[in-house]
Structures are given as structure tokens and as C-alpha cells.
Motif scaffolding. Structure first.
Motif, PDB file in Angstrom:
ATOM      1  N   GLY A  64       0.803  -1.219   0.000  1.00  0.00           N
ATOM      2  CA  GLY A  64       0.000   0.000   0.000  1.00  0.00           C
ATOM      3  C   GLY A  64       0.834   1.266   0.000  1.00  0.00           C
ATOM      4  O   GLY A  64       0.383   2.314   0.480  1.00  0.00           O
ATOM      5  N   LEU A  65       2.040   1.196  -0.591  1.00  0.00           N
ATOM      6  CA  LEU A  65       2.946   2.343  -0.562  1.00  0.00           C
ATOM      7  C   LEU A  65       2.854   3.214  -1.806  1.00  0.00           C
ATOM      8  O   LEU A  65       3.370   4.335  -1.806  1.00  0.00           O
ATOM      9  N   ASP A  66       2.220   2.724  -2.866  1.00  0.00           N
ATOM     10  CA  ASP A  66       2.108   3.548  -4.072  1.00  0.00           C
ATOM     11  C   ASP A  66       1.327   4.839  -3.823  1.00  0.00           C
ATOM     12  O   ASP A  66       1.786   5.920  -4.223  1.00  0.00           O
ATOM     13  N   PRO A  67       0.176   4.823  -3.103  1.00  0.00           N
ATOM     14  CA  PRO A  67      -0.492   6.094  -2.826  1.00  0.00           C
ATOM     15  C   PRO A  67       0.285   6.968  -1.853  1.00  0.00           C
ATOM     16  O   PRO A  67       0.160   8.195  -1.878  1.00  0.00           O
ATOM     17  N   VAL A  68       1.092   6.340  -1.008  1.00  0.00           N
ATOM     18  CA  VAL A  68       1.912   7.108  -0.066  1.00  0.00           C
ATOM     19  C   VAL A  68       2.949   7.927  -0.831  1.00  0.00           C
ATOM     20  O   VAL A  68       3.145   9.125  -0.561  1.00  0.00           O
ATOM     21  N   ILE A  69       3.620   7.303  -1.799  1.00  0.00           N
ATOM     22  CA  ILE A  69       4.615   8.018  -2.593  1.00  0.00           C
ATOM     23  C   ILE A  69       3.950   9.127  -3.400  1.00  0.00           C
ATOM     24  O   ILE A  69       4.482  10.241  -3.504  1.00  0.00           O
ATOM     25  N   ARG A  70       2.778   8.851  -3.950  1.00  0.00           N
ATOM     26  CA  ARG A  70       2.055   9.888  -4.698  1.00  0.00           C
ATOM     27  C   ARG A  70       1.674  11.044  -3.779  1.00  0.00           C
ATOM     28  O   ARG A  70       1.734  12.215  -4.175  1.00  0.00           O
ATOM     29  N   GLU A  71       1.298  10.733  -2.538  1.00  0.00           N
ATOM     30  CA  GLU A  71       0.934  11.793  -1.596  1.00  0.00           C
ATOM     31  C   GLU A  71       2.148  12.631  -1.219  1.00  0.00           C
ATOM     32  O   GLU A  71       2.054  13.856  -1.106  1.00  0.00           O
ATOM     33  N   VAL A  72       3.293  11.980  -1.021  1.00  0.00           N
ATOM     34  CA  VAL A  72       4.522  12.730  -0.743  1.00  0.00           C
ATOM     35  C   VAL A  72       4.825  13.670  -1.902  1.00  0.00           C
ATOM     36  O   VAL A  72       5.130  14.848  -1.701  1.00  0.00           O
ATOM     37  N   ALA A  73       4.735  13.156  -3.128  1.00  0.00           N
ATOM     38  CA  ALA A  73       5.021  13.975  -4.308  1.00  0.00           C
ATOM     39  C   ALA A  73       4.078  15.172  -4.395  1.00  0.00           C
ATOM     40  O   ALA A  73       4.499  16.293  -4.702  1.00  0.00           O
ATOM     41  N   ALA A  74       2.802  14.947  -4.104  1.00  0.00           N
ATOM     42  CA  ALA A  74       1.804  16.014  -4.202  1.00  0.00           C
ATOM     43  C   ALA A  74       1.921  17.021  -3.072  1.00  0.00           C
ATOM     44  O   ALA A  74       1.464  18.162  -3.198  1.00  0.00           O
ATOM     45  N   SER A  75       2.547  16.621  -1.964  1.00  0.00           N
ATOM     46  CA  SER A  75       2.628  17.494  -0.796  1.00  0.00           C
ATOM     47  C   SER A  75       3.614  18.635  -0.955  1.00  0.00           C
ATOM     48  O   SER A  75       3.566  19.613  -0.210  1.00  0.00           O
ATOM     49  N   GLY A  76       4.538  18.492  -1.880  1.00  0.00           N
ATOM     50  CA  GLY A  76       5.558  19.524  -2.067  1.00  0.00           C
ATOM     51  C   GLY A  76       6.833  19.275  -1.288  1.00  0.00           C
ATOM     52  O   GLY A  76       7.811  19.997  -1.466  1.00  0.00           O
ATOM     53  N   LYS A  77       6.857  18.256  -0.432  1.00  0.00           N
ATOM     54  CA  LYS A  77       8.088  17.983   0.312  1.00  0.00           C
ATOM     55  C   LYS A  77       9.100  17.285  -0.586  1.00  0.00           C
ATOM     56  O   LYS A  77       8.726  16.577  -1.534  1.00  0.00           O
ATOM     57  N   PRO A  78      10.389  17.468  -0.344  1.00  0.00           N
ATOM     58  CA  PRO A  78      11.416  16.900  -1.211  1.00  0.00           C
ATOM     59  C   PRO A  78      11.364  15.377  -1.262  1.00  0.00           C
ATOM     60  O   PRO A  78      11.290  14.710  -0.228  1.00  0.00           O
ATOM     61  N   LEU A  79      11.407  14.853  -2.475  1.00  0.00           N
ATOM     62  CA  LEU A  79      11.387  13.408  -2.717  1.00  0.00           C
ATOM     63  C   LEU A  79      12.527  13.065  -3.664  1.00  0.00           C
ATOM     64  O   LEU A  79      12.614  13.619  -4.764  1.00  0.00           O
ATOM     65  N   LEU A  80      13.405  12.165  -3.236  1.00  0.00           N
ATOM     66  CA  LEU A  80      14.565  11.751  -4.020  1.00  0.00           C
ATOM     67  C   LEU A  80      14.411  10.296  -4.440  1.00  0.00           C
ATOM     68  O   LEU A  80      14.322   9.396  -3.590  1.00  0.00           O
ATOM     69  N   GLY A  81      14.380  10.032  -5.748  1.00  0.00           N
ATOM     70  CA  GLY A  81      14.362   8.674  -6.267  1.00  0.00           C
ATOM     71  C   GLY A  81      15.762   8.233  -6.641  1.00  0.00           C
ATOM     72  O   GLY A  81      16.533   9.025  -7.192  1.00  0.00           O
ATOM     73  N   ILE A  82      16.103   6.991  -6.326  1.00  0.00           N
ATOM     74  CA  ILE A  82      17.427   6.459  -6.629  1.00  0.00           C
ATOM     75  C   ILE A  82      17.302   5.168  -7.432  1.00  0.00           C
ATOM     76  O   ILE A  82      16.603   4.241  -7.022  1.00  0.00           O
ATOM     77  N   CYS A  83      17.981   5.115  -8.571  1.00  0.00           N
ATOM     78  CA  CYS A  83      18.082   3.940  -9.443  1.00  0.00           C
ATOM     79  C   CYS A  83      16.688   3.442  -9.854  1.00  0.00           C
ATOM     80  O   CYS A  83      15.983   4.121 -10.585  1.00  0.00           O
TER      81      CYS A  83
END
Length: 214
Positions: A64-83
Motif C-alpha cells: 500500500g505504498l504507491d499512494p503514499v509516494i504519490r501523496e509525498v510527491a503532491a505534498s511539495g516535500k522533497p522526494l529523491l528517487g534512486i536507481c
């Protein structure tokens, strides 16, 4: 005290990433977690990944982490993806016969051709080892020399739909986008935790980044 959450979905080199971030992030609290509430409560989030995109998306969906990542992205807080985390940010990958990804940034992921060559010398796939990255202007490149070398291990590469979303390129039988940036999102195909001084500097910059691209 600010905090950085590293998403644990059993698809990343979490120990080395956490140690690298702890080394450069000062008093920032670093936690490796799969708990949605802890991820959402963090000031910054790192989305790592190694392996195949099919297993990546399956693991995210199962937890159930896919909506969590989308929510982080939509929140404006910094999100760093690696590889693999970078590849999962795009809309679709051709790996495993075609896999829908998170769609945070428009574009797709394709496999390097087995016929790659450099002046007649055949190149191996996966692309593995040190390679230069030519940067486009972004706060996360602060204090990192242009064309610094980073460590790569991958067979697939990102093709963003909009060239403005590419913040860095490398060359392996031809130029490819190895860094994505859009608003509060930043993602790298290479492994900063394995990239010595340049990689640690990028992680340090992320630990201080406010999510703005200028």
C-alpha cells in the motif's frame, strides 16, 4: 529536528543509503521504514530501489505504498528517487513485457540496445561502473563539479516526455537522461551512496533542500 524517511519495500540497498545520509545530514533524524504514517510525517523522503520494475511495483502495491509516494510527491516535500526508484517515477517501463509505474513524471523507461558500441567497441549491458554526468542547473548539484563521475548499475534508462524534466545526462553508446527533476521531485539513475565525494555531496544537498528547483 528534521527527518528523512527512506522507504523500505525490500527493493533497495537500504543500509548503505542510510549510513551515507546519516554521515552528511548533520542532526537530521534518518529512519528506514515501510510505515505510511512515518513516511508521510518525515520532512524529506528517499525512494530507493534495485532489481526489476515488476517486483518493485508489486511490492509497492502489496504494501500500500504507491499512494503514499504519490501523496509525498503532491505534498511539495522533497522526494529523491534512486536507481529503480527513479524509473518507477515515470509512467511506464518496457521491462517485464511492459509495466505501469507511478506516473509522477511523464515519460517511459527503455532497455539499452544489445548492439551499443563506442567507436566500434561493443558496450556491455548492463551499464556498470563510473560515468560522467553533465548537469543542468539545480540546487542539488551545488558544490559538485560539472561532469563529475557517479557509479551506475542498470540495463534500463529513462526517457522523460519533456526535455525540461531532465537535469543531467550521461553517455553510454549515446546520450541518455540519468537525472530527473520536476518541482519537489529529484531522481537519479546512479547510486549516490556508492559515488564517493560527489554522491555524498548530492545527499548532503538533499538533506538541506526545501523542494524548490531554483
Amino acid at each position: 529536528m528534521s527527518s528523512i524517511a527512506i522507504i523500505d519495500y525490500e527493493m533497495g540497498n537500504l543500509h548503505s543509503i542510510a549510513k551515507a545520509v546519516e554521515h552528511v545530514a548533520g542532526e537530521t533524524r534518518v529512519l528506514v521504514t515501510s510505515v505510511p504514517e512515518k513516511i508521510l510525517a518525515a520532512d524529506r523522503v528517499i525512494f530507493p530501489g534495485v532489481g526489476g520494475i515488476g517486483h518493485c511495483m508489486e511490492s509497492l502495491l502489496r504494501r500500500g505504498l504507491d499512494p503514499v509516494i504519490r501523496e509525498v510527491a503532491a505534498s511539495g516535500k522533497p522526494l529523491l528517487g534512486i536507481c529503480l526508484g527513479m524509473q518507477a517515477m515515470l509512467e511506464r517501463s518496457e521491462e517485464n513485457g511492459g509495466i505501469d509505474c507511478l506516473g509522477l513524471i511523464k515519460g517511459e523507461v527503455r532497455r539499452f540496445s544489445d548492439s551499443l558500441n563506442d567507436n566500434g567497441v561493443k558496450l556491455k549491458v548492463p551499464h556498470m561502473g563510473w560515468n560522467q554526468v553533465h548537469q543542468q542547473t539545480h540546487p542539488l548539484w551545488q558544490d559538485i563539479d560539472q561532469d563529475s563521475r557517479f557509479y551506475f548499475v542498470h540495463s534500463y534508462y529513462a526517457i522523460p516526455a519533456e526535455s525540461a524534466d531532465c537535469a543531467g545526462v550521461a553517455d553510454y553508446g549515446g546520450e541518455f537522461c540519468c537525472t530527473l527533476a520536476r518541482e519537489n521531485l529529484f531522481a537519479v539513475q546512479f547510486h549516490p551512496e556508492k559515488s564517493q565525494h560527489a554522491g555524498l555531496t548530492l545527499l548532503r544537498n538533499f538533506s538541506r533542500w526545501d523542494g524548490r528547483d531554483s
